[in-house]
Design a protein around this motif. Structure first.
Motif, PDB file in Angstrom:
ATOM      1  N   GLY A   1       0.439  -1.185   0.425  1.00 25.02           N
ATOM      2  CA  GLY A   1      -0.096   0.384   0.127  1.00 25.02           C
ATOM      3  C   GLY A   1       0.781   1.126  -0.271  1.00 25.02           C
ATOM      4  O   GLY A   1       1.544   1.376   0.337  1.00 25.02           O
ATOM      5  N   TYR A   2       0.144   1.782  -0.397  1.00 16.39           N
ATOM      6  CA  TYR A   2       0.887   3.424  -0.307  1.00 16.39           C
ATOM      7  C   TYR A   2       1.470   3.458   0.876  1.00 16.39           C
ATOM      8  O   TYR A   2       2.741   4.899   0.378  1.00 16.39           O
ATOM      9  N   ASP A   3       0.948   3.892   1.910  1.00 16.15           N
ATOM     10  CA  ASP A   3       1.490   3.902   3.356  1.00 16.15           C
ATOM     11  C   ASP A   3       2.660   2.893   3.737  1.00 16.15           C
ATOM     12  O   ASP A   3       3.534   4.067   4.216  1.00 16.15           O
ATOM     13  N   VAL A   4       2.530   2.473   3.433  1.00 13.23           N
ATOM     14  CA  VAL A   4       3.802   1.439   3.511  1.00 13.23           C
ATOM     15  C   VAL A   4       4.972   2.075   2.677  1.00 13.23           C
ATOM     16  O   VAL A   4       6.402   1.989   2.963  1.00 13.23           O
ATOM     17  N   GLU A   5       4.758   2.090   1.599  1.00 11.54           N
ATOM     18  CA  GLU A   5       6.010   2.297   0.390  1.00 11.54           C
ATOM     19  C   GLU A   5       5.932   3.639   0.687  1.00 11.54           C
ATOM     20  O   GLU A   5       7.149   4.063   1.127  1.00 11.54           O
ATOM     21  N   ALA A   6       5.515   4.696   1.183  1.00 14.99           N
ATOM     22  CA  ALA A   6       6.242   6.175   2.320  1.00 14.99           C
ATOM     23  C   ALA A   6       6.910   5.843   2.936  1.00 14.99           C
ATOM     24  O   ALA A   6       7.941   6.964   3.505  1.00 14.99           O
ATOM     25  N   ALA A   7       7.085   4.802   4.254  1.00 15.99           N
ATOM     26  CA  ALA A   7       8.220   4.571   4.500  1.00 15.99           C
ATOM     27  C   ALA A   7       9.227   3.721   3.888  1.00 15.99           C
ATOM     28  O   ALA A   7      10.970   4.281   4.834  1.00 15.99           O
ATOM     29  N   PHE A   8       9.045   3.489   2.549  1.00 22.50           N
ATOM     30  CA  PHE A   8      10.503   3.769   2.251  1.00 22.50           C
ATOM     31  C   PHE A   8      11.424   4.823   0.988  1.00 22.50           C
ATOM     32  O   PHE A   8      11.390   4.343   0.166  1.00 22.50           O
ATOM     33  N   GLU A   9      10.973   6.126   1.213  1.00 24.70           N
ATOM     34  CA  GLU A   9      10.687   6.514   0.155  1.00 24.70           C
ATOM     35  C   GLU A   9      12.135   7.352  -0.057  1.00 24.70           C
ATOM     36  O   GLU A   9      12.487   6.942  -1.076  1.00 24.70           O
ATOM     37  N   PRO A  10      12.765   7.077   0.872  1.00 24.29           N
ATOM     38  CA  PRO A  10      14.531   6.779   0.910  1.00 24.29           C
ATOM     39  C   PRO A  10      15.326   6.352  -0.082  1.00 24.29           C
ATOM     40  O   PRO A  10      15.735   6.404  -1.239  1.00 24.29           O
ATOM     41  N   GLN A  11      14.703   4.558  -0.296  1.00 23.23           N
ATOM     42  CA  GLN A  11      15.050   3.527  -0.510  1.00 23.23           C
ATOM     43  C   GLN A  11      14.820   3.631  -2.103  1.00 23.23           C
ATOM     44  O   GLN A  11      15.413   3.498  -3.396  1.00 23.23           O
ATOM     45  N   ARG A  12      13.450   4.267  -2.399  1.00 18.85           N
ATOM     46  CA  ARG A  12      12.715   4.689  -3.315  1.00 18.85           C
ATOM     47  C   ARG A  12      13.483   5.789  -4.454  1.00 18.85           C
ATOM     48  O   ARG A  12      14.065   5.338  -5.369  1.00 18.85           O
ATOM     49  N   GLN A  13      13.772   6.497  -3.785  1.00 16.77           N
ATOM     50  CA  GLN A  13      14.995   7.595  -4.474  1.00 16.77           C
ATOM     51  C   GLN A  13      16.329   6.493  -4.774  1.00 16.77           C
ATOM     52  O   GLN A  13      16.483   7.179  -5.785  1.00 16.77           O
ATOM     53  N   VAL A  14      16.414   6.683  -4.509  1.00 17.08           N
ATOM     54  CA  VAL A  14      18.025   5.026  -4.641  1.00 17.08           C
ATOM     55  C   VAL A  14      17.089   4.636  -6.039  1.00 17.08           C
ATOM     56  O   VAL A  14      17.929   4.773  -7.470  1.00 17.08           O
ATOM     57  N   LEU A  15      16.460   4.153  -6.032  1.00 19.31           N
ATOM     58  CA  LEU A  15      16.124   2.813  -7.452  1.00 19.31           C
ATOM     59  C   LEU A  15      15.029   3.766  -8.630  1.00 19.31           C
ATOM     60  O   LEU A  15      15.595   3.377  -9.262  1.00 19.31           O
ATOM     61  N   GLN A  16      14.987   4.759  -8.152  1.00 17.73           N
ATOM     62  CA  GLN A  16      14.803   6.240  -9.291  1.00 17.73           C
ATOM     63  C   GLN A  16      16.156   6.562 -10.117  1.00 17.73           C
ATOM     64  O   GLN A  16      15.843   6.805 -11.152  1.00 17.73           O
ATOM     65  N   GLY A  17      16.955   6.788  -9.213  1.00 21.78           N
ATOM     66  CA  GLY A  17      18.621   7.303 -10.649  1.00 21.78           C
ATOM     67  C   GLY A  17      19.484   6.109 -10.198  1.00 21.78           C
ATOM     68  O   GLY A  17      19.765   5.922 -11.431  1.00 21.78           O
ATOM     69  N   SER A  18      18.908   4.846  -9.867  1.00 23.75           N
ATOM     70  CA  SER A  18      20.270   3.697 -10.320  1.00 23.75           C
ATOM     71  C   SER A  18      19.898   2.441 -10.132  1.00 23.75           C
ATOM     72  O   SER A  18      20.809   1.747 -10.794  1.00 23.75           O
ATOM     73  N   SER A  19      18.505   2.352 -11.063  1.00 23.09           N
ATOM     74  CA  SER A  19      17.791   0.973 -11.863  1.00 23.09           C
ATOM     75  C   SER A  19      17.389   1.456 -12.674  1.00 23.09           C
ATOM     76  O   SER A  19      17.080   2.754 -13.497  1.00 23.09           O
ATOM     77  N   ALA A  20      17.439   0.820 -13.723  1.00 21.86           N
ATOM     78  CA  ALA A  20      17.550   1.208 -15.428  1.00 21.86           C
ATOM     79  C   ALA A  20      16.397   0.127 -15.361  1.00 21.86           C
ATOM     80  O   ALA A  20      16.021  -0.826 -15.240  1.00 21.86           O
ATOM     81  N   VAL A  21      14.832   0.519 -16.527  1.00 19.91           N
ATOM     82  CA  VAL A  21      13.752   0.138 -16.804  1.00 19.91           C
ATOM     83  C   VAL A  21      13.794   0.220 -18.843  1.00 19.91           C
ATOM     84  O   VAL A  21      14.514   1.222 -19.359  1.00 19.91           O
ATOM     85  N   PHE A  22      14.027  -1.432 -18.870  1.00 20.09           N
ATOM     86  CA  PHE A  22      13.880  -1.604 -19.814  1.00 20.09           C
ATOM     87  C   PHE A  22      12.457  -1.499 -20.549  1.00 20.09           C
ATOM     88  O   PHE A  22      11.647  -2.571 -20.505  1.00 20.09           O
ATOM     89  N   TYR A  23      12.696  -1.155 -22.207  1.00 22.61           N
ATOM     90  CA  TYR A  23      11.136  -1.317 -22.449  1.00 22.61           C
ATOM     91  C   TYR A  23      11.267  -2.245 -24.489  1.00 22.61           C
ATOM     92  O   TYR A  23      12.312  -2.119 -24.812  1.00 22.61           O
ATOM     93  N   THR A  24      10.771  -2.842 -24.310  1.00 24.44           N
ATOM     94  CA  THR A  24      10.639  -3.000 -25.869  1.00 24.44           C
ATOM     95  C   THR A  24       9.642  -2.587 -26.786  1.00 24.44           C
ATOM     96  O   THR A  24       8.525  -2.544 -26.229  1.00 24.44           O
ATOM     97  N   GLY A  25       9.604  -2.325 -27.314  1.00 23.04           N
ATOM     98  CA  GLY A  25       8.608  -1.199 -28.284  1.00 23.04           C
ATOM     99  C   GLY A  25       8.284  -0.044 -26.798  1.00 23.04           C
ATOM    100  O   GLY A  25       8.763   0.638 -25.823  1.00 23.04           O
ATOM    101  N   ARG A  26       7.131   0.286 -26.303  1.00 18.51           N
ATOM    102  CA  ARG A  26       6.225   1.016 -25.183  1.00 18.51           C
ATOM    103  C   ARG A  26       6.150   0.032 -23.962  1.00 18.51           C
ATOM    104  O   ARG A  26       5.814   1.083 -22.789  1.00 18.51           O
ATOM    105  N   LYS A  27       6.218  -0.991 -24.060  1.00 17.96           N
ATOM    106  CA  LYS A  27       6.155  -1.999 -23.182  1.00 17.96           C
ATOM    107  C   LYS A  27       7.307  -2.402 -21.537  1.00 17.96           C
ATOM    108  O   LYS A  27       8.322  -2.080 -22.349  1.00 17.96           O
TER     109      LYS A  27
END
Length: 341
Positions: A38-64
């Motif tokens: 849930g969003y309230d629980v995920e909010a407790a991990f916002e600092p780690q989410r910011q790490v994933l935001q900048g240091s994880s890559a998302v691969f796409y094939t076309g738009r997916k």
């Protein structure tokens, strides 16, 4: 700053999930925003989410989007899952909110199911590795959840077992029924949508060689097939109407070739799992609720430090990650291969 992540996240999560004073019926009925995804629980991990935001890559094939990766350098070197990116078309990558086209697969390691990819980028934020992957069983860990084009989301879990080797590989098949004849193995039936069917093999063809080796007995062919893993491509030589022909065939997991009836009860309950999910020299096991499209990214501890790379969703209760020690070693090896040294 990273070392302040843990206490805040644990305190927030403990507050959200504390329900010792609630009646039993209420404990089983937490509001959606307070559940583990849930969003309230995920909010407790916002600092780690910011790490994933900048240091994880998302691969796409076309738009997916179909796969994640670990940013290893400022100039665009990324590690990801090789068996999933293999053969993908129209590839692009997003890191943070920036899109990069024409990523290049520069080297791969089949033993660990890793591919090294290069994008044309500068100023990226590579992951920061922890001192060791040996954190206690039960420790909180964070990986990639589903993402929008702009924002990463988190998947939250724990280290659920000691690090260990994962033996074996899923049984692979060609998708044919065979009969021993004088000059080889005659095909009496070809299962639709299997590697054999897609490679053009037909009923009546006689297989004479597998990967260059003559095969006259079913047992010898089966032994050679079982040396492979799902997705491996092999060369098959055969006779059709007396004419020698050759084709390349992709071997498939038995359950993929023959359907749900070949799956164990656990697999039938597990939903979307990784095509390659075994035969790893060492893994960290977590209970992260990943799927085949959310593997490939970093596994973080509560300090936002990388302790490994999520490599497979194994079943409904187990996900695997390559520990940071092996991950760093493989990365340096693949960089040397990519540079021709």
């Amino acid at each position: 700053m990273m070392k302040t992540f843990g206490l805040g996240a644990v305190a927030s999560l403990s507050l959200l999930l504390s329900c010792s004073n609630l009646p039993l019926w209420a404990q089983a009925s937490l509001p959606g925003e307070q559940r583990t995804n849930g969003y309230d629980v995920e909010a407790a991990f916002e600092p780690q989410r910011q790490v994933l935001q900048g240091s994880s890559a998302v691969f796409y094939t076309g738009r997916k989007n179909f796969l994640y990766g670990v940013v290893m350098s400022e100039d665009g070197w990324i590690l990801t899952k090789e068996s999933d990116i293999h053969g993908a078309q129209d590839l692009s990558v997003r890191v943070d909110k920036n899109k990069y086209t024409e990523p290049k697969i520069m080297a791969k390691d089949g033993r660990w199911d890793l591919a090294l990819v290069k994008i044309d980028a500068e100023g990226l934020t590579p992951v920061t590795f922890a001192e060791s992957s040996a954190i206690p069983q039960g420790s909180w860990v964070i990986g990639n959840g589903s993402s929008s084009r702009a924002n990463r989301r988190v998947s939250i879990g724990i280290i659920s077992a000691k690090s260990r080797k994962i033996d074996g590989a899923a049984p692979v098949v060609m998708g044919v029924q065979l009969e021993e004849v004088e000059n080889g193995l005659k095909i009496n039936d070809v299962t639709a949508d299997t590697g054999a069917a897609k490679a053009g093999l037909l009923k009546g063809d006689i297989i004479t060689k597998f990967e260059g080796d003559t095969v006259l007995k079913r047992e010898s062919l089966i032994e050679k097939i079982l040396d492979n893993i799902p997705g491996d491509k092999v060369e098959v030589e055969y006779l059709r109407g007396g004419q020698k022909m050759t084709t390349e065939m992709e071997l498939m997991a038995r359950e993929d070739a023959f359907g749900e009836q070949q799956k164990s009860r656990n697999d039938q309950m597990s939903g979307d799992v990784s095509g390659r999910r075994n035969n790893f020299p060492r893994v960290l096991q977590t209970n992260l609720p990943l799927n085949s499209r959310t593997v490939g990214g970093p596994l973080l501890d509560l300090n936002g430090m990388c302790i490994g790379m999520n490599i497979a969703r194994a079943n409904r209760a187990e996900s695997y990650a390559i520990p940071l020690e092996e991950l760093k070693e493989i990365y340096h090896k693949l960089r040397k291969e990519a540079s021709g040294n």
